[in-house]
Scaffold this motif. Structure first.
Motif, mmCIF file in Angstrom:
data_model
loop_
_atom_site.group_PDB
_atom_site.id
_atom_site.type_symbol
_atom_site.label_atom_id
_atom_site.label_comp_id
_atom_site.label_asym_id
_atom_site.label_seq_id
_atom_site.Cartn_x
_atom_site.Cartn_y
_atom_site.Cartn_z
ATOM 1 N N UNK A 129 -23.386 26.170 -36.011
ATOM 2 C CA UNK A 129 -24.272 25.080 -36.407
ATOM 3 C C UNK A 129 -23.736 23.752 -35.871
ATOM 4 N N UNK A 130 -24.659 22.891 -35.487
ATOM 5 C CA UNK A 130 -24.269 21.583 -34.949
ATOM 6 C C UNK A 130 -24.632 20.499 -35.951
ATOM 7 N N UNK A 185 -25.752 16.964 -37.244
ATOM 8 C CA UNK A 185 -26.549 15.818 -36.852
ATOM 9 C C UNK A 185 -26.523 14.816 -37.988
ATOM 10 N N UNK A 186 -26.019 13.626 -37.688
ATOM 11 C CA UNK A 186 -25.864 12.598 -38.715
ATOM 12 C C UNK A 186 -27.200 12.305 -39.387
ATOM 13 N N UNK A 187 -27.163 12.190 -40.710
ATOM 14 C CA UNK A 187 -28.312 11.899 -41.573
ATOM 15 C C UNK A 187 -29.303 13.053 -41.655
ATOM 16 N N UNK A 188 -28.995 14.171 -41.001
ATOM 17 C CA UNK A 188 -29.874 15.342 -41.088
ATOM 18 C C UNK A 188 -29.146 16.534 -41.675
ATOM 19 N N UNK A 189 -27.973 16.850 -41.147
ATOM 20 C CA UNK A 189 -27.232 18.006 -41.631
ATOM 21 C C UNK A 189 -26.852 18.929 -40.502
ATOM 22 N N UNK A 190 -26.740 20.211 -40.808
ATOM 23 C CA UNK A 190 -26.293 21.204 -39.841
ATOM 24 C C UNK A 190 -27.468 22.073 -39.397
ATOM 25 N N UNK A 191 -27.631 22.159 -38.082
ATOM 26 C CA UNK A 191 -28.750 22.891 -37.488
ATOM 27 C C UNK A 191 -28.202 23.973 -36.568
ATOM 28 N N UNK A 192 -28.753 25.174 -36.675
ATOM 29 C CA UNK A 192 -28.303 26.296 -35.851
ATOM 30 C C UNK A 192 -28.353 25.918 -34.377
ATOM 31 N N UNK A 193 -27.288 26.262 -33.645
ATOM 32 C CA UNK A 193 -27.184 25.849 -32.246
ATOM 33 C C UNK A 193 -26.252 26.780 -31.490
ATOM 34 N N UNK A 208 -24.887 25.486 -28.727
ATOM 35 C CA UNK A 208 -24.064 24.510 -28.045
ATOM 36 C C UNK A 208 -22.668 24.448 -28.681
ATOM 37 N N UNK A 209 -21.649 24.264 -27.857
ATOM 38 C CA UNK A 209 -20.270 24.186 -28.342
ATOM 39 C C UNK A 209 -19.661 22.825 -27.995
ATOM 40 N N UNK A 210 -19.363 22.029 -29.011
ATOM 41 C CA UNK A 210 -18.679 20.763 -28.803
ATOM 42 C C UNK A 210 -18.019 20.344 -30.108
ATOM 43 N N UNK A 211 -17.580 19.112 -30.174
ATOM 44 C CA UNK A 211 -16.842 18.633 -31.351
ATOM 45 C C UNK A 211 -17.694 18.602 -32.610
ATOM 46 N N UNK A 212 -19.013 18.666 -32.447
ATOM 47 C CA UNK A 212 -19.919 18.583 -33.588
ATOM 48 C C UNK A 212 -20.417 19.941 -34.061
ATOM 49 N N UNK A 213 -19.917 21.025 -33.475
ATOM 50 C CA UNK A 213 -20.369 22.352 -33.868
ATOM 51 C C UNK A 213 -19.338 23.040 -34.748
ATOM 52 N N UNK A 214 -19.843 23.811 -35.703
ATOM 53 C CA UNK A 214 -19.012 24.482 -36.692
ATOM 54 C C UNK A 214 -19.536 25.891 -36.939
ATOM 55 N N UNK A 215 -18.635 26.818 -37.227
ATOM 56 C CA UNK A 215 -19.034 28.154 -37.640
ATOM 57 C C UNK A 215 -19.523 28.114 -39.085
ATOM 58 N N UNK A 216 -20.427 29.032 -39.392
ATOM 59 C CA UNK A 216 -20.981 29.076 -40.743
ATOM 60 C C UNK A 216 -19.909 29.268 -41.813
ATOM 61 N N UNK A 217 -18.919 30.128 -41.534
ATOM 62 C CA UNK A 217 -17.878 30.359 -42.538
ATOM 63 C C UNK A 217 -17.051 29.103 -42.774
ATOM 64 N N UNK A 218 -16.948 28.249 -41.758
ATOM 65 C CA UNK A 218 -16.229 26.980 -41.926
ATOM 66 C C UNK A 218 -17.014 26.034 -42.834
ATOM 67 N N UNK A 219 -18.335 26.006 -42.674
ATOM 68 C CA UNK A 219 -19.166 25.148 -43.516
ATOM 69 C C UNK A 219 -19.137 25.613 -44.970
ATOM 70 N N UNK A 220 -19.143 26.914 -45.180
ATOM 71 C CA UNK A 220 -19.069 27.452 -46.546
ATOM 72 C C UNK A 220 -17.742 27.076 -47.190
ATOM 73 N N UNK A 221 -16.658 27.177 -46.414
ATOM 74 C CA UNK A 221 -15.332 26.806 -46.927
ATOM 75 C C UNK A 221 -15.291 25.326 -47.296
#
Length: 251
Positions: free
Chosen positions: A174-175, A177-185, A187-200
């Motif tokens: 998930x990537x 997006x400021x003021x929106x949240x995390x959107x499935x993506x 793309x890989x960069x500093x703004x992307x996170x794995x789902x298990x990381x977001x749950x943690x």
């Protein structure tokens, strides 16, 4: 409330549970104190004569020492009238001390003056207590940063995709997006996170190093607008000490 303040209820007498965030000399014998209080948030106090040889407060008005304080005044800088240490300062040293200094600097930098945040005060006390008892400060720091962001109204849903509303899949990417949240993506960069990381991050429980690194990456992204371009002194000091130790080992 952590054990340092258990059984202490002096609010009726005008004393407030507080910690010193930062102190600096003023005139020949006084101190200016940035404090964090349970009921009044961040305040600036003048402690007259606190640095004089006869002052009983000389050793008490230190960061990480639980205090009961009383002050007066209506301007942006109040005058300290009474101070009572509850106990000795929390046992912090080495890495945990620099970590606690970072927490203090965060509060001093981002909190507006005189905005009550009693829940955050408890989070702060919990963070200091955990730091005083741990070997690895990273989980405590990440939990406190997230509590600070929440207290300031930085609302982020870590458990649902902002695009579809579906629950976060631990194995998807998930990537942010400021003021929106995390959107499935994909793309890989500093703004992307794995789902298990977001749950943690949402649960504030980190079971892997990668989850801790992801939490640190997110909190740095989220805190940057509040901190601006000015570097954190506590972080610079820590880096200088670590560099000095590395040079000493290399000799």
């Amino acid at each position: 409330m952590a054990p340092y303040f258990l059984g202490i209820n002096m609010i009726a007498e005008g004393l407030q549970r507080c910690f010193v965030l930062h102190r600096r000399p003023y005139s020949e014998s006084s101190l200016i104190l940035d404090i964090f209080s349970e009921e009044y948030g961040r305040l600036t106090l003048m402690s007259k004569g606190a640095r004089s040889k006869r002052s009983q407060l000389k050793g008490a008005l230190q960061p990480f020492t639980p205090l009961l304080l009383k002050w007066s005044g209506k301007g942006s800088m109040k005058t300290l009238r009474q101070a009572e240490p509850i106990s000795l300062g929390l046992p912090l040293s080495g890495l945990t001390l620099y970590s606690a200094m970072y927490v203090n600097e965060l509060l001093a930098r981002v909190l507006m003056a005189e905005v009550p945040m009693p829940a955050l005060f408890h989070d702060y006390l919990a963070a200091l207590t955990e730091l005083a008892q741990c070997d690895n400060p990273e989980p405590a720091l990440r939990r406190f940063e997230l509590a600070l962001l929440s207290a300031m109204g930085y609302g982020v849903d870590f458990m649902h995709c902002a695009g579809t509303g579906e629950l976060i899949d631990p194995d998807m990417t998930y990537r942010y997006r400021e003021q929106k949240g995390f959107i499935a993506s994909v793309r890989q960069d500093n703004l992307t996170f794995l789902g298990n990381e977001l749950i943690a991050i949402s649960e504030r429980r980190f079971t892997t190093k990668q989850q801790l690194k992801a939490a640190k990456r997110f909190t740095r992204i989220a805190l940057k607008p509040y901190l601006g371009g000015k570097p954190l002194k506590s972080r610079e000091l820590f880096m200088q000490v670590m560099a000095s130790k590395s040079r000493s080992i290399g000799k």
